[in-house]
Design an enzyme around this catalytic site. Structure first.
Site, short mmCIF file in Angstrom:
data_model
loop_
_atom_site.label_atom_id
_atom_site.label_comp_id
_atom_site.label_asym_id
_atom_site.label_seq_id
_atom_site.Cartn_x
_atom_site.Cartn_y
_atom_site.Cartn_z
CG ASP A 177 -7.49 3.95 2.16
OD1 ASP A 177 -8.43 3.65 1.40
OD2 ASP A 177 -7.33 5.09 2.61
CE LYS B 205 -2.53 1.03 3.63
NZ LYS B 205 -2.96 2.14 4.39
#
Ligand code: SF4
Length: 210
Positions: free
Chosen positions: A138, A120
């Site tokens: 997210d 991420k």
């Protein structure tokens, strides 16, 4: 969602916010990397409060190494998991300084090799600093993708893969931020603001609020 609806979805979000930006404050790629590492399980607001003073003093890996782990902790102690994050930030700063002369690497593999940097975080750096059309999934992106029916999946990786497949290329550069901001301010976790949502007619969520 049908391809034409996905295109229209981003067209509408782009029309109200053509150049969406991260809400994390940063000065250069290195400070963005530090901010993103700090933001794991923390809010952008909380990270910005801590980095306001930190980034006045520290803007390079070399300066961070000099500050040291204990020095860094004094700035970030209001952020969750600050002990581990401080350790990782000093370690990644040492690697960036030694291996890349202080420049944040632009390859995914190199980014993901850094302590505290996962897929991420790498996606965010690649997207914002190097213009790579990546998507960091997210909690907000995950929720919006699943609710709307744009890309359903049980894990962030599944959702990322589907989003990359269904979002038209022209929207990919900023899709990450449009989805995050939409999730944070409109398609909220507990009470989505469906009545005022500009993509309501395109969204497949069955429990829309009225
Ligand atoms: S209509 Fe509601 S559930 Fe669908 S995207 Fe908008 S806020 Fe989210």
């Amino acid at each position: 969602m049908k391809p034409a609806d996905i295109d229209e979805f981003f067209h509408r979000l782009a029309s109200v916010n053509p150049n969406p930006k991260t809400e994390l404050n940063y000065i250069n790629p290195y400070t963005l990397l530090v901010a993103v590492v700090l933001s794991a399980q923390a809010t952008d607001v909380g990270v910005n409060k801590a980095t306001a003073d930190l980034f006045k003093e520290i803007q390079t890996p070399q300066a961070m190494i000099k500050l040291g782990e204990e020095g860094l902790k004094k700035y970030i102690k209001t952020i969750g998991l600050f002990n581990t994050k401080a350790k990782n930030i000093i370690a990644l700063s040492q690697i960036i300084a030694e291996k890349w002369g202080g420049d944040v690497p632009s390859e995914r593999e190199d980014l993901e090799s850094l302590p505290g940097v996962g897929r991420k975080t790498a996606n965010i750096i690649l997207n914002i600093c190097f213009g790579v059309p990546t998507l960091a999934v997210d909690t907000h992106v995950f929720r919006v993708a699943n609710r709307t029916g744009m890309a359903s999946g049980k894990t962030p990786e599944q959702v990322e893969e589907k989003l990359l497949a269904v979002i038209p290329k022209k929207w990919l550069r900023h899709a990450h931020h449009w989805l995050i901001l939409h999730g944070r301010y409109v398609c909220k976790a507990r009470a989505p603001l469906c009545p005022e949502c500009i993509v309501r007619d395109l969204c497949a969520f069955k429990d829309k609020t009225i």
